[in-house]
Design an enzyme around this catalytic site. Structure first.
Site, PDB file in Angstrom:
ATOM      1  N   GLU A 160      14.967  13.835  -1.894  1.00  0.00           N
ATOM      2  CA  GLU A 160      14.555  13.433  -3.248  1.00  0.00           C
ATOM      3  C   GLU A 160      13.919  14.633  -3.952  1.00  0.00           C
ATOM      4  O   GLU A 160      13.360  15.535  -3.305  1.00  0.00           O
ATOM      5  CB  GLU A 160      13.577  12.249  -3.091  1.00  0.00           C
ATOM      6  N   ASP A 161      14.002  14.652  -5.267  1.00  0.00           N
ATOM      7  CA  ASP A 161      13.369  15.744  -6.023  1.00  0.00           C
ATOM      8  C   ASP A 161      11.866  15.520  -6.136  1.00  0.00           C
ATOM      9  O   ASP A 161      11.071  16.410  -5.853  1.00  0.00           O
ATOM     10  CB  ASP A 161      14.011  15.905  -7.415  1.00  0.00           C
TER      11      ASP A 161
ATOM     12  N   ASP B 150       6.946  10.002  -7.611  1.00  0.00           N
ATOM     13  CA  ASP B 150       5.926   9.843  -8.646  1.00  0.00           C
ATOM     14  C   ASP B 150       5.125   8.568  -8.328  1.00  0.00           C
ATOM     15  O   ASP B 150       4.160   8.607  -7.570  1.00  0.00           O
ATOM     16  CB  ASP B 150       6.654   9.796  -9.996  1.00  0.00           C
TER      17      ASP B 150
ATOM     18  N   PHE C 263       4.271  16.617 -16.049  1.00  0.00           N
ATOM     19  CA  PHE C 263       5.707  16.379 -16.111  1.00  0.00           C
ATOM     20  C   PHE C 263       6.435  17.699 -15.908  1.00  0.00           C
ATOM     21  O   PHE C 263       6.353  18.600 -16.738  1.00  0.00           O
ATOM     22  CB  PHE C 263       6.115  15.733 -17.437  1.00  0.00           C
TER      23      PHE C 263
ATOM     24  N   ARG D 260      17.707  21.401 -16.207  1.00  0.00           N
ATOM     25  CA  ARG D 260      17.970  21.314 -14.762  1.00  0.00           C
ATOM     26  C   ARG D 260      18.338  22.673 -14.179  1.00  0.00           C
ATOM     27  O   ARG D 260      18.121  22.936 -13.013  1.00  0.00           O
ATOM     28  CB  ARG D 260      19.120  20.334 -14.486  1.00  0.00           C
TER      29      ARG D 260
END
Ligand code: 5GP
Length: 174
Positions: free
Chosen positions: A98-99, A102, A151, A164
């Site tokens: 996963e990136d 959160d 963010f 990206r």
């Protein structure tokens, strides 16, 4: 002037590269003489996943899943599948890549779903974790960086589909 000149570096390309290699080395050690199935979560993890698998020295097959979370349902954690894995995971060593974690709701949904496929082992590898934002406990077996609540974009992570391609991770708006 470059289009991304205004975005400051939060995690540099070098720092990310070295951490990704460390994570891969740990996985190489933990799964010595075994085979793994790497499951990347689209779209955000595609670059991390590509770098991670190239640093692996153990045999690996690569799959991707795609999830959609419905707007306004963050608190319910309502997530659904757009695309699932194509191979059976029964008896396999599965590593979800996963990136960023959160609130943890997306990955909790995915891990539950993957457990139902009866893998031999199921691990989570996330490049980033915003620990302070977690709404549910998420055990991250292989973690790149624990970051503050900002963010972030770049290295696969987007804002409105953009950024990206940045080779580093920056904070949007800083
Ligand atoms: P969770 O269900 O853990 O709240 O959501 C995880 C997903 O939210 C990530 O896979 C990612 O798509 C998105 N997300 C959360 N924080 C960030 C962030 O700082 N930057 C970007 N680009 N996406 C984020």
């Amino acid at each position: 002037m470059s289009k991304n000149q205004s975005i400051g570096v939060f995690l540099s390309e070098e720092k990310i590269k070295s951490r990704v290699n460390e994570l891969a080395n740990q996985i190489n050690k933990d799964f010595q003489n075994q085979e793994v199935v790497i499951v990347g979560v689209l779209n955000g993890s595609f670059i991390f996943c590509a770098d991670l698998v190239r640093a692996l020295k153990i045999p690996a097959t690569i799959e991707f899943v795609s999830l959609s979370s419905y707007e306004g349902t963050e608190s319910s954690g309502e997530v659904s599948f757009r695309m699932d894995v194509k191979q059976s995971l029964v008896g396999k060593n599965v590593i979800i890549v996963e990136d960023i974690v959160d609130t943890g709701l997306t990955i909790t949904f995915l891990m539950k779903h993957m457990k139902l496929k009866n893998p031999k082992s199921l691990k989570l590898c996330s490049l980033l974790l915003k620990r302070a934002r977690l709404k549910i406990e998420v055990p991250v077996d292989y973690l790149g960086f624990d970051i503050e609540d900002k963010f972030v974009i770049g290295y696969g992570l987007d804002f409105d589909g953009k950024y990206r391609e940045l080779p580093y991770i920056g904070v949007y708006g800083e």
